[in-house]
Scaffold this motif. Structure first.
Motif, PDB file in Angstrom:
ATOM      1  N   GLN A  27       0.823  -1.216   0.000  1.00 59.42           N
ATOM      2  CA  GLN A  27       0.000   0.000   0.000  1.00 59.42           C
ATOM      3  C   GLN A  27       0.857   1.266   0.000  1.00 59.42           C
ATOM      4  N   GLY A  28       2.179   1.096  -0.020  1.00 63.80           N
ATOM      5  CA  GLY A  28       3.087   2.236  -0.077  1.00 63.80           C
ATOM      6  C   GLY A  28       3.625   2.703   1.266  1.00 63.80           C
ATOM      7  N   PHE A  29       3.335   1.965   2.336  1.00 62.84           N
ATOM      8  CA  PHE A  29       3.811   2.352   3.657  1.00 62.84           C
ATOM      9  C   PHE A  29       5.172   1.738   3.953  1.00 62.84           C
ATOM     10  N   ARG A  30       5.970   2.492   4.636  1.00 65.54           N
ATOM     11  CA  ARG A  30       7.208   1.980   5.227  1.00 65.54           C
ATOM     12  C   ARG A  30       6.812   1.525   6.628  1.00 65.54           C
ATOM     13  N   VAL A  31       7.260   0.344   7.053  1.00 65.10           N
ATOM     14  CA  VAL A  31       6.906  -0.192   8.367  1.00 65.10           C
ATOM     15  C   VAL A  31       8.151  -0.198   9.243  1.00 65.10           C
ATOM     16  N   LEU A  32       8.025   0.410  10.402  1.00 66.57           N
ATOM     17  CA  LEU A  32       9.111   0.443  11.376  1.00 66.57           C
ATOM     18  C   LEU A  32       8.629  -0.302  12.618  1.00 66.57           C
ATOM     19  N   ARG A  33       9.292  -1.422  12.916  1.00 73.79           N
ATOM     20  CA  ARG A  33       8.949  -2.214  14.100  1.00 73.79           C
ATOM     21  C   ARG A  33       9.936  -1.880  15.211  1.00 73.79           C
ATOM     22  N   ILE A  34       9.387  -1.575  16.372  1.00 73.24           N
ATOM     23  CA  ILE A  34      10.199  -1.171  17.523  1.00 73.24           C
ATOM     24  C   ILE A  34       9.811  -2.045  18.708  1.00 73.24           C
ATOM     25  N   TRP A  35      10.817  -2.547  19.402  1.00 70.50           N
ATOM     26  CA  TRP A  35      10.567  -3.367  20.584  1.00 70.50           C
ATOM     27  C   TRP A  35      10.127  -2.483  21.743  1.00 70.50           C
ATOM     28  N   ASN A  36       9.158  -2.967  22.509  1.00 70.53           N
ATOM     29  CA  ASN A  36       8.694  -2.250  23.702  1.00 70.53           C
ATOM     30  C   ASN A  36       9.856  -1.887  24.630  1.00 70.53           C
ATOM     31  N   MET A  37      10.776  -2.797  24.808  1.00 66.68           N
ATOM     32  CA  MET A  37      11.895  -2.539  25.726  1.00 66.68           C
ATOM     33  C   MET A  37      12.756  -1.390  25.230  1.00 66.68           C
ATOM     34  N   ASP A  38      12.830  -1.170  23.923  1.00 67.27           N
ATOM     35  CA  ASP A  38      13.580  -0.020  23.409  1.00 67.27           C
ATOM     36  C   ASP A  38      12.867   1.292  23.771  1.00 67.27           C
ATOM     37  N   VAL A  39      11.545   1.282  23.736  1.00 69.99           N
ATOM     38  CA  VAL A  39      10.794   2.473  24.156  1.00 69.99           C
ATOM     39  C   VAL A  39      11.075   2.738  25.629  1.00 69.99           C
ATOM     40  N   HIS A  40      11.161   1.676  26.406  1.00 68.02           N
ATOM     41  CA  HIS A  40      11.388   1.803  27.845  1.00 68.02           C
ATOM     42  C   HIS A  40      12.825   2.215  28.165  1.00 68.02           C
ATOM     43  N   ASN A  41      13.798   1.599  27.474  1.00 63.25           N
ATOM     44  CA  ASN A  41      15.212   1.781  27.840  1.00 63.25           C
ATOM     45  C   ASN A  41      15.991   2.745  26.962  1.00 63.25           C
ATOM     46  N   ASN A  42      15.483   3.041  25.764  1.00 66.97           N
ATOM     47  CA  ASN A  42      16.270   3.830  24.808  1.00 66.97           C
ATOM     48  C   ASN A  42      15.367   4.735  23.975  1.00 66.97           C
ATOM     49  N   MET A  43      14.598   5.573  24.635  1.00 72.38           N
ATOM     50  CA  MET A  43      13.661   6.435  23.921  1.00 72.38           C
ATOM     51  C   MET A  43      14.376   7.347  22.929  1.00 72.38           C
ATOM     52  N   ASP A  44      15.525   7.869  23.302  1.00 66.94           N
ATOM     53  CA  ASP A  44      16.252   8.743  22.372  1.00 66.94           C
ATOM     54  C   ASP A  44      16.596   8.002  21.083  1.00 66.94           C
ATOM     55  N   ALA A  65      15.477   6.824  15.285  1.00 73.78           N
ATOM     56  CA  ALA A  65      15.091   5.879  14.232  1.00 73.78           C
ATOM     57  C   ALA A  65      13.812   6.318  13.524  1.00 73.78           C
ATOM     58  N   ILE A  66      12.851   6.823  14.283  1.00 75.25           N
ATOM     59  CA  ILE A  66      11.600   7.299  13.686  1.00 75.25           C
ATOM     60  C   ILE A  66      11.866   8.524  12.824  1.00 75.25           C
ATOM     61  N   ARG A  67      12.647   9.451  13.342  1.00 73.74           N
ATOM     62  CA  ARG A  67      12.970  10.671  12.575  1.00 73.74           C
ATOM     63  C   ARG A  67      13.684  10.293  11.279  1.00 73.74           C
ATOM     64  N   ASP A  68      14.633   9.351  11.347  1.00 68.00           N
ATOM     65  CA  ASP A  68      15.341   8.900  10.143  1.00 68.00           C
ATOM     66  C   ASP A  68      14.373   8.297   9.125  1.00 68.00           C
ATOM     67  N   ALA A  69      13.423   7.489   9.603  1.00 68.18           N
ATOM     68  CA  ALA A  69      12.441   6.869   8.696  1.00 68.18           C
ATOM     69  C   ALA A  69      11.532   7.933   8.073  1.00 68.18           C
ATOM     70  N   LEU A  70      11.144   8.931   8.849  1.00 69.33           N
ATOM     71  CA  LEU A  70      10.319  10.015   8.313  1.00 69.33           C
ATOM     72  C   LEU A  70      11.080  10.784   7.236  1.00 69.33           C
ATOM     73  N   GLU A  71      12.323  11.118   7.509  1.00 67.40           N
ATOM     74  CA  GLU A  71      13.120  11.871   6.544  1.00 67.40           C
ATOM     75  C   GLU A  71      13.382  11.055   5.280  1.00 67.40           C
ATOM     76  N   ALA A  72      13.625   9.745   5.428  1.00 69.51           N
ATOM     77  CA  ALA A  72      13.802   8.882   4.247  1.00 69.51           C
ATOM     78  C   ALA A  72      12.509   8.833   3.435  1.00 69.51           C
ATOM     79  N   GLY A  73      11.373   8.786   4.106  1.00 67.16           N
ATOM     80  CA  GLY A  73      10.095   8.796   3.403  1.00 67.16           C
ATOM     81  C   GLY A  73       9.867  10.089   2.645  1.00 67.16           C
ATOM     82  N   LEU A  74      10.245  11.205   3.247  1.00 67.55           N
ATOM     83  CA  LEU A  74      10.109  12.490   2.552  1.00 67.55           C
ATOM     84  C   LEU A  74      11.011  12.542   1.332  1.00 67.55           C
ATOM     85  N   ARG A  75      12.239  12.038   1.458  1.00 68.04           N
ATOM     86  CA  ARG A  75      13.146  11.995   0.295  1.00 68.04           C
ATOM     87  C   ARG A  75      12.556  11.147  -0.820  1.00 68.04           C
TER      88      ARG A  75
END
Length: 117
Positions: free
Chosen positions: A81-98, A103-113
């Motif tokens: 359908q044209g979507f890029r899918v980014l899978r993130i582990w819950n523990m990364d949200v808990h331990n490594n939010m930055d 990673a999300i910002r990079d995926a957004l910028e790649a999508g814009l490009r």
């Protein structure tokens, strides 16, 4: 499907709530996210339609063979359908939010490009 999505929004996991609190602040930058949004026969955790990015938060159950197979089918449909899918582990949200936000910002910028091509 819409009714189920509404119910899921009310019962978000702590990891989803934590990430949502950060993603919704990006609206001022032009990245509008929706949470627990229906796409076809699926409900995705988060989606930004411009660019077409889906974010899925995964817990330990997603490492099981039957979940991996279902996730692969779901991801393939979303990508068709044209979507890029980014899978993130819950523990990364808990331990490594930055790191998650980078990673999300990079995926957004790649999508814009990709949109500009």
């Amino acid at each position: 499907m819409v009714k189920l999505a509404r119910q899921l929004r009310k019962r978000m996991t702590p990891h989803e709530v934590r990430l949502w609190s950060r993603l919704k602040t990006w609206r001022a930058e032009g990245f509008v996210f929706r949470r627990q949004a229906p796409l076809g026969r699926y409900i995705v955790d988060f989606v930004c339609f411009t660019p077409k990015l889906v974010i899925e938060l995964d817990g330990g159950q997603h490492s099981l063979d039957d979940h991996r197979a279902a996730d692969a089918i779901r991801d393939a449909w979303l990508e068709d359908q044209g979507f890029r899918v980014l899978r993130i582990w819950n523990m990364d949200v808990h331990n490594n939010m930055d790191g998650v936000l980078i990673a999300i910002r990079d995926a957004l910028e790649a999508g814009l490009r990709d949109m500009r091509r």
